[in-house]
Design a protein around this motif. Sequence first.
Motif, PDB file in Angstrom:
ATOM      1  N   SER A  25      49.624  -3.006  13.281  1.00 28.52           N
ATOM      2  CA  SER A  25      49.129  -2.647  14.609  1.00 28.52           C
ATOM      3  C   SER A  25      49.401  -3.742  15.628  1.00 28.52           C
ATOM      4  O   SER A  25      49.109  -4.916  15.390  1.00 28.52           O
ATOM      5  CB  SER A  25      47.619  -2.363  14.559  1.00 28.52           C
ATOM      6  OG  SER A  25      47.106  -2.179  15.862  1.00 28.52           O
ATOM      7  N   ALA A  26      49.917  -3.318  16.783  1.00 23.87           N
ATOM      8  CA  ALA A  26      50.191  -4.254  17.876  1.00 23.87           C
ATOM      9  C   ALA A  26      49.038  -4.346  18.862  1.00 23.87           C
ATOM     10  O   ALA A  26      49.109  -5.111  19.824  1.00 23.87           O
ATOM     11  CB  ALA A  26      51.458  -3.823  18.614  1.00 23.87           C
ATOM     12  N   ALA A  27      47.973  -3.592  18.634  1.00 25.43           N
ATOM     13  CA  ALA A  27      46.924  -3.419  19.637  1.00 25.43           C
ATOM     14  C   ALA A  27      46.203  -4.708  20.011  1.00 25.43           C
ATOM     15  O   ALA A  27      45.714  -4.849  21.124  1.00 25.43           O
ATOM     16  CB  ALA A  27      45.911  -2.381  19.164  1.00 25.43           C
TER      17      ALA A  27
ATOM     18  N   TRP B 201      53.402 -11.964  16.736  1.00 26.61           N
ATOM     19  CA  TRP B 201      53.749 -10.926  17.701  1.00 26.61           C
ATOM     20  C   TRP B 201      54.948 -10.155  17.195  1.00 26.61           C
ATOM     21  O   TRP B 201      55.856 -10.758  16.624  1.00 26.61           O
ATOM     22  CB  TRP B 201      54.083 -11.546  19.069  1.00 26.61           C
ATOM     23  CG  TRP B 201      54.143 -10.528  20.171  1.00 26.61           C
ATOM     24  CD1 TRP B 201      53.127 -10.122  20.969  1.00 26.61           C
ATOM     25  CD2 TRP B 201      55.290  -9.769  20.572  1.00 26.61           C
ATOM     26  NE1 TRP B 201      53.548  -9.151  21.849  1.00 26.61           N
ATOM     27  CE2 TRP B 201      54.888  -8.915  21.618  1.00 26.61           C
ATOM     28  CE3 TRP B 201      56.620  -9.692  20.143  1.00 26.61           C
ATOM     29  CZ2 TRP B 201      55.755  -8.024  22.248  1.00 26.61           C
ATOM     30  CZ3 TRP B 201      57.472  -8.802  20.755  1.00 26.61           C
ATOM     31  CH2 TRP B 201      57.049  -7.987  21.801  1.00 26.61           C
ATOM     32  N   PRO B 202      54.988  -8.872  17.358  1.00 22.12           N
ATOM     33  CA  PRO B 202      54.060  -8.016  18.106  1.00 22.12           C
ATOM     34  C   PRO B 202      52.843  -7.557  17.306  1.00 22.12           C
ATOM     35  O   PRO B 202      52.027  -6.776  17.801  1.00 22.12           O
ATOM     36  CB  PRO B 202      54.935  -6.812  18.465  1.00 22.12           C
ATOM     37  CG  PRO B 202      55.893  -6.710  17.326  1.00 22.12           C
ATOM     38  CD  PRO B 202      56.177  -8.125  16.910  1.00 22.12           C
ATOM     39  N   ALA B 203      52.718  -8.044  16.068  1.00 19.59           N
ATOM     40  CA  ALA B 203      51.565  -7.744  15.221  1.00 19.59           C
ATOM     41  C   ALA B 203      51.313  -8.975  14.368  1.00 19.59           C
ATOM     42  O   ALA B 203      52.149  -9.891  14.308  1.00 19.59           O
ATOM     43  CB  ALA B 203      51.836  -6.515  14.350  1.00 19.59           C
ATOM     44  N   PRO B 204      50.165  -9.055  13.712  1.00 19.84           N
ATOM     45  CA  PRO B 204      49.928 -10.204  12.830  1.00 19.84           C
ATOM     46  C   PRO B 204      51.055 -10.367  11.813  1.00 19.84           C
ATOM     47  O   PRO B 204      51.589  -9.387  11.293  1.00 19.84           O
ATOM     48  CB  PRO B 204      48.605  -9.836  12.151  1.00 19.84           C
ATOM     49  CG  PRO B 204      47.902  -8.970  13.149  1.00 19.84           C
ATOM     50  CD  PRO B 204      48.993  -8.160  13.796  1.00 19.84           C
TER      51      PRO B 204
ATOM     52  N   SER C  93      42.391   0.367  18.405  1.00 25.68           N
ATOM     53  CA  SER C  93      41.477   0.833  17.362  1.00 25.68           C
ATOM     54  C   SER C  93      41.215  -0.310  16.393  1.00 25.68           C
ATOM     55  O   SER C  93      42.070  -1.169  16.176  1.00 25.68           O
ATOM     56  CB  SER C  93      42.068   2.019  16.601  1.00 25.68           C
ATOM     57  OG  SER C  93      41.144   2.487  15.629  1.00 25.68           O
ATOM     58  N   THR C  94      40.041  -0.306  15.823  1.00 30.24           N
ATOM     59  CA  THR C  94      39.710  -1.246  14.748  1.00 30.24           C
ATOM     60  C   THR C  94      39.425  -0.486  13.453  1.00 30.24           C
ATOM     61  O   THR C  94      39.016  -1.090  12.473  1.00 30.24           O
ATOM     62  CB  THR C  94      38.481  -2.096  15.129  1.00 30.24           C
ATOM     63  OG1 THR C  94      37.380  -1.225  15.440  1.00 30.24           O
ATOM     64  CG2 THR C  94      38.785  -2.972  16.335  1.00 30.24           C
TER      65      THR C  94
END
Length: 428
Positions: free
Chosen positions: A138-140, A15-18, A127-128
């Motif tokens: 990306s944090a999505a 977190w907040p992304a990989p 988005s992917t």
Amino acid sequence: MSDSDSSQAEPAKHWPAPTAQLSAARAFIRECAASSAPTLLLPDKDTDGLCSGLITYLTLTHLGLPPSLISVHFPAKGSNIHAAPERERIAKYGARYVIATDQGSRGGPALVDDRATKTLIMDHHWSTEFPEGAMVCSAAQCPPVATASTLAYVVCTGMLGGGEKGRKVKEQLDWLCAMGTMGDLGTSFKWEAPFPDMRECFKRWTKKTLGEAIALLNAPRRSAAYDVETAWRALLNSTTPKEIVNPESSKDVGRLFVARAEVKSETDRCARKPPMFSGDGRIALIRISSEAQIHPLIATRWSSSLKGPRLEVVMCANDGYNAGMTNFACRVAKSRKAAAGEGATDIIAILKEYASRIPGLRELMGDDFARGHKEASGGIVLTEHFERLWELMANAEREEGGPPTKKRKTGKESPAQKNTLEGWLRKA
């Protein structure tokens, strides 16, 4: 990246992304700063975008990249960094490193065709798919989804190092992170783990001050003039948030106040338009015409007051922002959140499902349809295509066994009605 960097920068695992993406983003920024090469920043136009961009800017200069080598570009009104004309403008900067923050993510060609140019995307929109060749942070897909400012803050604070210089930069990054995050999530947002601990920041700068600064920075991009550069300069040249809320601190800050007054006046004018409803009762539409980007504000305002047994989404469509186009913003109705819970309504999926009912319409509306977040989406489409979408929605039949719905209007303009905003609030 050292272990100390990791412990300072990541409040929770993945977190907040990989973790791999966070490490790669830090390596990219360090390489960029050490290169002494022309660098282009592409921050989004709202407070979250501006603050995440400035967090990146200050980190690069702290790490040694001269400000003279950093350029900042904002797309034209109604456009985006993925559009062909904007990609041509971006290429003319001749940057070796490009960093886009909070700009939304989509598949497609590289932002810059020159293979010698390296690109980093730091974003939190769903988005992917991403531009070819870009490094992505990306944090999505790491809930709770962080804002772009929080993502940039976590990436960058671990690279500041110790000492007085690093401490002063971090203090500025603190309030930039707070402002950017509250710009997206609201000033009442509860800063609970894994979000950064901002208690010291709020002791130094009250939420009232930060909230006013957020509103002022958002105003120029909503104005008819779309004067985003003024907001960027006002933020860049302010050493504290108090300078942003003082109209005497600079000419740029003074222009923020003028823009805010214009936006308020235009919002008050358009917010009185009565809503129309889809035939199945799931969508409420407020149709306006304004050169100002006020459709998200009006959608948000009405989403807190409109109620209906089947109402899910409140949409504000603006036919006056760009000639021949309809810009629209959608928010989840507050009553729907109360009944179904947070995260239960996916606006992007709902919009795409409606569009799929007309063969070929989804493809005709292009990549700027149903963008953003699951609970705060919208788009930019040709007005003729939006008319077809709304006609379909207006004539949609409710599901069997559902609560009854009233007969809906399908026209672009509603006849004179007494059900103004105040009337609808009383009914709610």
